[in-house]
Design an enzyme around this catalytic site. Sequence first.
Site, short mmCIF file in Angstrom:
data_model
loop_
_atom_site.label_atom_id
_atom_site.label_comp_id
_atom_site.label_asym_id
_atom_site.label_seq_id
_atom_site.Cartn_x
_atom_site.Cartn_y
_atom_site.Cartn_z
N ASP A 1 -2.77 -16.86 -22.86
CA ASP A 1 -2.21 -15.80 -23.39
C ASP A 1 -1.48 -16.07 -24.48
OD1 ASP A 1 -0.23 -16.75 -21.78
OD2 ASP A 1 0.56 -14.47 -21.73
N ASP B 1 -2.11 -21.77 -25.93
CA ASP B 1 -3.46 -22.08 -25.39
C ASP B 1 -4.60 -22.06 -26.19
OD1 ASP B 1 -2.38 -21.83 -22.64
OD2 ASP B 1 -1.93 -19.69 -23.12
N CYS C 1 -40.02 -2.13 -37.47
CA CYS C 1 -39.36 -1.65 -38.80
C CYS C 1 -37.83 -2.34 -38.89
CB CYS C 1 -38.66 -0.15 -38.40
SG CYS C 1 -40.33 1.00 -38.63
N CYS D 1 -39.59 1.81 -35.02
CA CYS D 1 -39.99 0.96 -33.85
C CYS D 1 -39.20 -0.44 -34.17
CB CYS D 1 -41.55 0.69 -33.74
SG CYS D 1 -42.03 -0.13 -35.15
N ASP E 1 -4.03 -20.81 -17.30
CA ASP E 1 -2.67 -21.19 -17.80
C ASP E 1 -1.90 -20.42 -16.68
OD1 ASP E 1 -0.43 -21.74 -19.48
OD2 ASP E 1 -0.70 -19.55 -20.26
#
Length: 738
Positions: A623, A627, A17, A14, A425
Amino acid sequence: MRKKEIFPITGLGCAACAARVNKVLNACDGVQEANVNYASATALVDYDDSKCSPESLRKAVEEAGYGLITDAENEEEAAEAERVRQYRTLRIQTAGALVLAVPVFVLSMFFMDLRWGQWLSAVLSAVAVFVFGRRFFINTFRQLRHGAVNMDTLVASSTGVAWLFSAFNLLFPEFWLSRGIEPHLYFESASVIVAFILIGRLLEARAKHKTTGAVRALMGLQPKTVTVVAEDGTEKEVPVQWAQAGDTVAVRPGERVALDGTVLAGESYVDESMLSGEPVPVFKQDGSEVYAGTINQRGAFRFRVDRAGGDTVLSQIIRMVQDAQGSKAPVQNLVDRVASVFVPVIMGIAVVVFAAWWIFAPEDGFIHGLLCMITVLIIACPCALGLATPTAIIVGVGKGARNGILIKDAASLEVARKVDTVVLDKTGTLTEGRPEVADQCWGPGAESLRPVLAAIESLSEHPLAEAVVGAMGCGQQSLPEISAFENIPGKGVRGTYGGITYYVGSQELLRDCGAGPSEELLARTGEWLAQARTVIWFADSTRALAAVAVTDRIKPTSAEAVAKLHHMGIRTVMLTGDNEASAAAVARQAGVDEYHAGVLPQDKAAFVKRLQDAGHKVAMVGDGINDSAALAQADLSIAMGRGSDIAMDTAMITILSSDLMRIPEAIRLSHLTICTIRQNLFWAFIYNVIAVPVAAGVLYPFSGFLLNPMIGGAAMALSSVSVVTNSLRLRNKRLSQK
């Protein structure tokens, strides 16, 4: 050195635990942070391997009464094998308990006044409770040895007390009869409760297994074997883990690529949709990169292994998804604290309820108090609380992975839904990121010189030259041989063919060589410049022969993605280091709210900081390496997957494809996941808030209603299943909205 690994945990019964194992792991010397996920039965551990090891972690967990799988090479297989074994055992126990509970229930309804019916019920219920329900008692005693309690303690206590009380009444009925009390038997309650709870555990196990389907699907993408080509050209099929960087691997038609590498020979189209989300197969030839998990189409090729084992892109994606699914949302910390004290508090409440009934209702107080105590122990459920957050996170992260959206951690999902400004960008994000010829115009009789232009540009190192060569349509034909080739810095290039000198470059170069453009060429180039396209001139010493317009095209879905963000109430800003004219043209086509041109990398981060200071929650999409600083500064960083590794490492969310439509989808996924977590927590909390007082008998003084322990057992089982089922609904939600 610090390491971050995921270890499968066994024996979790449970949420309490999971909270205990979490506490044990965090107490280990050298562990920086440990997060135990009850839903996936795993522990994400950040530790210093100079101070502790997986083996020491395993021993600490075992001392707490649980198990931890540390076989790094086969831990996934070992964990799956253990899950299958436990599930099979649970299914047998559930079936056995159910088969016995039915006749016990029938006997209690129709034959309980008969002595043989009572004894038969006692025997059958003993088997149901103590044989098929033995897991509850074994786990309880194991926990008590370590001074801990969990959900199994509640079940074992309630069913054990119910059976022992009934057995006492069966053996010594005169004890109660002499006191004017009718002795009752509750064998059917104990049997049916065990059956109901085991059914709930079985349904929960099945549902939890479905939540982790995304990772298993990703793991299934990598073949188990690979065909390695020896130096003498012979081919041998070996286990994929034997392959190493530098090996040559053969791929036949229809096979999956097993590792990352570079094509050495052959041609084919490869379906990369499972990784990138792009549906169109990609052409591969000598020098092309291929990735593990992708599907070869009809051709055959050989490739050199560049990355093997855990270094492949697929392995990194799997690791990223696992880390995200194993991470905790901030709200989970509160739930963990509640779960860790839940069982002791409920046991205390149950004792108080029993005592209160016995004291304040002298006639039937003992019997009613005992039933209410049993019902309180049964109906209280920390499992629903423990499952509320992790199941939603696992399903949400898995759904993102299926749609090409990789989420670094659960906190990213909480942040994404709060974003009100997206900074984009330009190059490679809004645009394709690769220049191509958009238009061209040739003077009278000059088109025959296309091969000459292609030959001169093929010698140039200018970034736009490759686009011009490709647009000339010369294909594989041999290009003319150019002599006296010369680069003219800042203006262009020149070369001689057939005794004539040709020039390729800017309009300034055109003026320097004395070549005058025609009115038609000037008119066309004027239109191109107004569209922010770059113009490349081709001329000889007397006249302009042609003009070529080169542009970085806006992606087909960029404008639609920006419109989707606007529909969600999110403001868009474009930042670029490009010139004002190009920036204005792209901003106009994409429909962004605001743009800034000539922005340096450090200026991007400063701009994001200004937006944050103004009270905005900012997502940065990029990308490239330039950046990275802005990505790190933003509240939510999103990297386009075809960009640099640095950008992807910095980002909280990675879009595997180049499709900007994934950004509004990622934000919607965040809203859906957090909404599901809130729904789960509401129902889990409200269930316990209502169920425990009703089980304690608060309605009895007003209506004479006491909750049957069997109904309590069914309700407890249903609460956990309902939370997991609600999380699974996420899998069918649409991320794209019209």
